[in-house]
Design an enzyme around this catalytic site. Structure first.
Site, mmCIF file in Angstrom:
data_model
loop_
_atom_site.group_PDB
_atom_site.id
_atom_site.type_symbol
_atom_site.label_atom_id
_atom_site.label_comp_id
_atom_site.label_asym_id
_atom_site.label_seq_id
_atom_site.Cartn_x
_atom_site.Cartn_y
_atom_site.Cartn_z
ATOM 1 N N TRP A 20 -8.874 8.760 -7.998
ATOM 2 C CA TRP A 20 -10.124 9.083 -8.693
ATOM 3 C C TRP A 20 -10.113 8.512 -10.109
ATOM 4 O O TRP A 20 -11.104 7.958 -10.569
ATOM 5 C CB TRP A 20 -10.387 10.596 -8.713
ATOM 6 C CG TRP A 20 -11.110 11.013 -7.473
ATOM 7 C CD1 TRP A 20 -10.565 11.549 -6.338
ATOM 8 C CD2 TRP A 20 -12.524 10.895 -7.203
ATOM 9 N NE1 TRP A 20 -11.536 11.758 -5.383
ATOM 10 C CE2 TRP A 20 -12.752 11.369 -5.892
ATOM 11 C CE3 TRP A 20 -13.611 10.422 -7.929
ATOM 12 C CZ2 TRP A 20 -14.030 11.393 -5.317
ATOM 13 C CZ3 TRP A 20 -14.885 10.443 -7.351
ATOM 14 C CH2 TRP A 20 -15.075 10.919 -6.057
ATOM 15 N N TRP A 70 -15.492 12.888 -12.489
ATOM 16 C CA TRP A 70 -14.622 12.568 -11.353
ATOM 17 C C TRP A 70 -13.905 13.798 -10.793
ATOM 18 O O TRP A 70 -13.550 13.850 -9.616
ATOM 19 C CB TRP A 70 -13.605 11.478 -11.705
ATOM 20 C CG TRP A 70 -12.681 11.764 -12.866
ATOM 21 C CD1 TRP A 70 -12.864 11.388 -14.158
ATOM 22 C CD2 TRP A 70 -11.418 12.470 -12.848
ATOM 23 N NE1 TRP A 70 -11.814 11.800 -14.945
ATOM 24 C CE2 TRP A 70 -10.904 12.468 -14.177
ATOM 25 C CE3 TRP A 70 -10.677 13.090 -11.855
ATOM 26 C CZ2 TRP A 70 -9.683 13.071 -14.521
ATOM 27 C CZ3 TRP A 70 -9.461 13.694 -12.195
ATOM 28 C CH2 TRP A 70 -8.987 13.675 -13.515
ATOM 29 N N TRP A 119 1.758 1.855 -3.382
ATOM 30 C CA TRP A 119 0.716 2.530 -4.168
ATOM 31 C C TRP A 119 0.904 4.048 -4.078
ATOM 32 O O TRP A 119 0.671 4.787 -5.031
ATOM 33 C CB TRP A 119 -0.691 2.155 -3.673
ATOM 34 C CG TRP A 119 -1.237 0.951 -4.380
ATOM 35 C CD1 TRP A 119 -1.316 -0.314 -3.886
ATOM 36 C CD2 TRP A 119 -1.779 0.902 -5.719
ATOM 37 N NE1 TRP A 119 -1.866 -1.146 -4.830
ATOM 38 C CE2 TRP A 119 -2.165 -0.425 -5.963
ATOM 39 C CE3 TRP A 119 -1.973 1.845 -6.735
ATOM 40 C CZ2 TRP A 119 -2.731 -0.840 -7.173
ATOM 41 C CZ3 TRP A 119 -2.536 1.433 -7.931
ATOM 42 C CH2 TRP A 119 -2.906 0.112 -8.141
ATOM 43 N N GLU A 154 0.841 -1.204 0.000
ATOM 44 C CA GLU A 154 0.000 0.000 0.000
ATOM 45 C C GLU A 154 0.879 1.257 0.000
ATOM 46 O O GLU A 154 0.580 2.245 -0.668
ATOM 47 C CB GLU A 154 -0.934 0.027 1.216
ATOM 48 C CG GLU A 154 -1.979 -1.064 1.219
ATOM 49 C CD GLU A 154 -2.931 -1.024 0.016
ATOM 50 O OE1 GLU A 154 -3.155 0.058 -0.540
ATOM 51 O OE2 GLU A 154 -3.428 -2.100 -0.366
HETATM 52 C C1 LIG Z 1 -11.213 8.243 -4.480
HETATM 53 C C2 LIG Z 1 -10.004 8.125 -3.586
HETATM 54 C C3 LIG Z 1 -9.309 9.268 -3.229
HETATM 55 C C4 LIG Z 1 -8.167 9.167 -2.416
HETATM 56 N N1 LIG Z 1 -7.506 10.312 -2.049
HETATM 57 C C5 LIG Z 1 -6.391 10.230 -1.289
HETATM 58 C C6 LIG Z 1 -5.690 11.401 -0.885
HETATM 59 O O1 LIG Z 1 -6.037 12.524 -1.252
HETATM 60 N N2 LIG Z 1 -4.598 11.244 -0.087
HETATM 61 C C7 LIG Z 1 -4.157 10.018 0.319
HETATM 62 O O2 LIG Z 1 -3.155 9.935 1.038
HETATM 63 N N3 LIG Z 1 -4.780 8.903 -0.076
HETATM 64 C C8 LIG Z 1 -5.886 8.957 -0.855
HETATM 65 N N4 LIG Z 1 -6.532 7.799 -1.214
HETATM 66 C C9 LIG Z 1 -5.904 6.496 -0.927
HETATM 67 C C10 LIG Z 1 -6.314 5.830 0.402
HETATM 68 O O3 LIG Z 1 -7.697 5.842 0.558
HETATM 69 C C11 LIG Z 1 -5.687 6.491 1.630
HETATM 70 O O4 LIG Z 1 -4.303 6.655 1.441
HETATM 71 C C12 LIG Z 1 -5.903 5.626 2.878
HETATM 72 O O5 LIG Z 1 -7.275 5.436 3.094
HETATM 73 C C13 LIG Z 1 -5.274 6.316 4.057
HETATM 74 O O6 LIG Z 1 -5.567 5.608 5.220
HETATM 75 P P1 LIG Z 1 -4.433 4.887 6.044
HETATM 76 O O7 LIG Z 1 -3.287 5.797 6.254
HETATM 77 O O8 LIG Z 1 -5.103 4.325 7.263
HETATM 78 O O9 LIG Z 1 -4.023 3.733 5.047
HETATM 79 P P2 LIG Z 1 -3.205 2.378 5.293
HETATM 80 O O10 LIG Z 1 -4.056 1.265 4.804
HETATM 81 O O11 LIG Z 1 -2.707 2.296 6.656
HETATM 82 O O12 LIG Z 1 -2.009 2.513 4.242
HETATM 83 C C14 LIG Z 1 -0.733 3.051 4.589
HETATM 84 C C15 LIG Z 1 -0.356 4.164 3.656
HETATM 85 O O13 LIG Z 1 -0.248 3.700 2.313
HETATM 86 C C16 LIG Z 1 -0.697 4.710 1.414
HETATM 87 N N5 LIG Z 1 -1.862 4.209 0.681
HETATM 88 C C17 LIG Z 1 -2.774 3.311 1.091
HETATM 89 N N6 LIG Z 1 -3.678 3.075 0.121
HETATM 90 C C18 LIG Z 1 -3.329 3.851 -0.922
HETATM 91 C C19 LIG Z 1 -3.861 4.061 -2.220
HETATM 92 N N7 LIG Z 1 -4.940 3.396 -2.663
HETATM 93 N N8 LIG Z 1 -3.252 4.938 -3.035
HETATM 94 C C20 LIG Z 1 -2.146 5.610 -2.636
HETATM 95 N N9 LIG Z 1 -1.592 5.450 -1.414
HETATM 96 C C21 LIG Z 1 -2.172 4.584 -0.564
HETATM 97 C C22 LIG Z 1 -1.103 5.908 2.248
HETATM 98 O O14 LIG Z 1 -0.026 6.807 2.306
HETATM 99 C C23 LIG Z 1 -1.376 5.280 3.609
HETATM 100 O O15 LIG Z 1 -1.209 6.167 4.673
HETATM 101 C C24 LIG Z 1 -7.707 7.884 -1.994
HETATM 102 C C25 LIG Z 1 -8.426 6.745 -2.374
HETATM 103 C C26 LIG Z 1 -9.570 6.860 -3.152
HETATM 104 C C27 LIG Z 1 -10.313 5.606 -3.533
#
Ligand SMILES: Cc1cc2nc3c(=O)[nH]c(=O)nc-3n(C[C@H](O)[C@H](O)[C@H](O)COP(=O)(O)OP(=O)(O)OC[C@H]3O[C@@H](n4cnc5c(N)ncnc54)[C@H](O)[C@@H]3O)c2cc1C
Length: 471
Positions: free
Chosen positions: A378, A355, A274, A271
């Protein structure tokens, strides 16, 4: 070595640990002038401004009140500060947003022409875009290949974190105060944020420790559950650079080796990758926030429907899992990742709204709003991006709710008007028998909205529109 001061420009690296620019400045033994500039051209969302204010407040404390604040054009401000303080060098950590890259290149060139030394470092990414290219020197457009090639062979390529410098010779100069930056939004919708979040480096380490202790084991399976706390909530800390991805990466690796959480750790690290992939996409496609990566979507018949857009923003679509997500966003500045996918899919597919409208709302409301992650995600949900979810995969918001919030606790928390409803009807309250609704005093259409579109009809319409651009 001269004893002239070094200007240390803080940007999205609001921390002292594993901060290469700070480390370099500290090792020079010259006095350091730490500055923060609010660039007048920066487009910072309201929730992010709230976060930034508190993050800077925390950094000021870590720097013993010796951070100086400015507002304006960074080049003009830095130029003036160099002259006023007889500084010999300017250092910063790199950012990867297209407008910032362009601005920083200009500043670097300008300063070099003035015979001022400039150094910049990578502090935000595990690997920078130019270090992750394919054999043919082009960038990856498929995540799995990008991940396998650059991140899978163990940690070897990921540098170890740098320790916080033990001594700092800091110089405070005359400047504005943090309050003068007017970051705290006038409308106080954010009052809950203070109870939930701790912006700043300490808060970032607390979030990491909490995740290691309680969230990592089971992450792979349970991170999709909206009602459980199985994600790290590190995203805003990462966005503002309060913790480095290297610190997270190496902590996860050593913790999982010790406790045998390999599968969960590997998933979590993917993640993080990602995040790197999104930054890469933005770096190589600077128009990512505006333009469809897949050009066929340029002909997609998006609908202008302000009424639907507002209902989506307010969490009043009549689909409880969508409404719970949108209200979570408003009330907390955050939304669970799975629910982000559900609400985004609903906007672009059920409502057929562009979007970009969703991206703008997220940008304003998320504390982790990040141009790369937001636009890549998005476009991914829409199907217009790189390695994207196929457009024809249209989430059923009723089934998604049942699957990812099986006991309904998440939905009931944010849609309390339905909290008495039996789980069987929670995600489709309009199907509940009249007798149950009457007994619970729930009037569909009055206490909670009727669905603004019918799922199956909306799905067929979206598919037809998609098929039309695919021929
Ligand atoms: C429509 C949409 C918009 C989003 N907008 C943003 C945004 O503006 N900023 C943002 O940081 N994330 C965004 N995300 C990705 C993701 O939802 C968040 O990073 C995640 O929910 C953050 O929660 P966490 O730190 O608990 O994630 P965890 O599951 O703990 O993941 C750890 C880290 O990995 C990275 N990560 C995880 N999933 C993704 C992903 N799909 N894409 C890129 N990096 C990821 C983040 O930096 C996150 O903090 C978006 C996802 C969607 C579907």
């Amino acid at each position: 070595m001269t004893n002239k001061p070094i200007i240390l420009w803080f940007r999205q690296d609001l921390r002292l640990s594993d901060n290469p620019a700070l480390d370099y400045a500290a090792k020079s033994l010259c006095p350091i002038i730490p500055i923060y500039i609010l660039d007048v051209r920066a487009n910072i969302g309201a929730a992010s401004k709230w976060w930034l204010y508190h993050s800077l407040q925390s950094l000021v404390q870590s720097l013993n009140q010796k951070l100086s604040f400015f507002i304006g054009d960074p080049q003009e401000i830095i130029d003036k500060l160099i002259r006023e303080n007889n500084a010999a060098e300017v250092v910063w950590n790199r950012c990867y947003e297209p407008a910032v890259i362009k601005r920083d290149k200009g500043i670097k060139e300008y300063l070099k022409n003035q015979n001022v030394q400039v150094k910049s470092f990578n502090s935000a990414l595990l690997l920078e875009p130019q270090d992750t290219l394919k054999e043919d020197n082009t960038n990856y457009k498929v995540f799995t290949a990008f991940y396998k090639k650059n991140y899978l062979q163990g940690n070897s390529k990921i540098r170890l974190p740098i320790a916080k410098p033990p001594n700092l010779n800091l110089l405070k100069i005359e400047s504005l105060s943090l309050t003068d930056l007017s970051l705290i939004p006038k409308i106080k919708w954010y009052k809950n944020f203070e109870k939930i979040w701790q912006p700043g480096e300490n808060g970032a380490f607390i979030a990491l420790d909490k995740f290691l202790a309680k969230g990592l084991k089971g992450y792979k399976e349970l991170r999709n559950r909206a009602d459980l706390e199985y994600s790290s909530k590190l995203s805003p800390h990462l966005h503002f650079g309060e913790i480095s991805p290297n610190i997270i990466w190496h902590n996860i690796c050593s913790y999982s080796q010790k406790h045998g959480y390999d599968v969960d750790a590997e998933h979590f690290l993917s993640e993080l990758v990602w995040r790197e992939f999104s930054s890469n996409l933005l770096y190589f496609f600077p128009d990512l926030p505006q333009k469809n990566l897949q050009q066929k979507f340029d002909n997609f018949p998006w609908e202008e429907n302000n009424d639907f857009l507002i209902k989506w923003q307010k969490g009043m679509t009549g689909y409880p899992i969508v409404d719970a997500g949108m209200r979570e966003l408003w009330q907390t500045g955050f939304m669970h990742n799975r629910v982000r996918m559900i609400v985004a899919s609903f906007l672009v597919k059920h409502l057929m709204i562009n979007w970009r409208r969703g991206l703008e709302w997220f940008h304003d409301c998320l504390v982790d709003a990040d141009i790369a992650n937001n636009s890549a995600s998005w476009q991914w949900v829409t199907g217009s991006g790189a390695d994207a979810a196929p457009y024809f995969r249209i989430f059923n918001p009723i089934l998604q709710g049942q699957k990812f919030d099986p006991e309904g606790n998440y939905t009931k928390k944010f849609v309390p008007e339905l909290k008495q409803l039996p789980i069987k009807y929670l995600f489709s309250p309009w199907l509940a028998p009249e007798s149950i609704l009457a007994a619970l005093n729930i009037r569909i259409g009055i206490d909670y909205p009727k669905p603004i579109v019918v799922h199956e009809k909306a799905r067929q319409k979206a598919l037809a529109a998609y098929n039309a651009i695919s021929v």
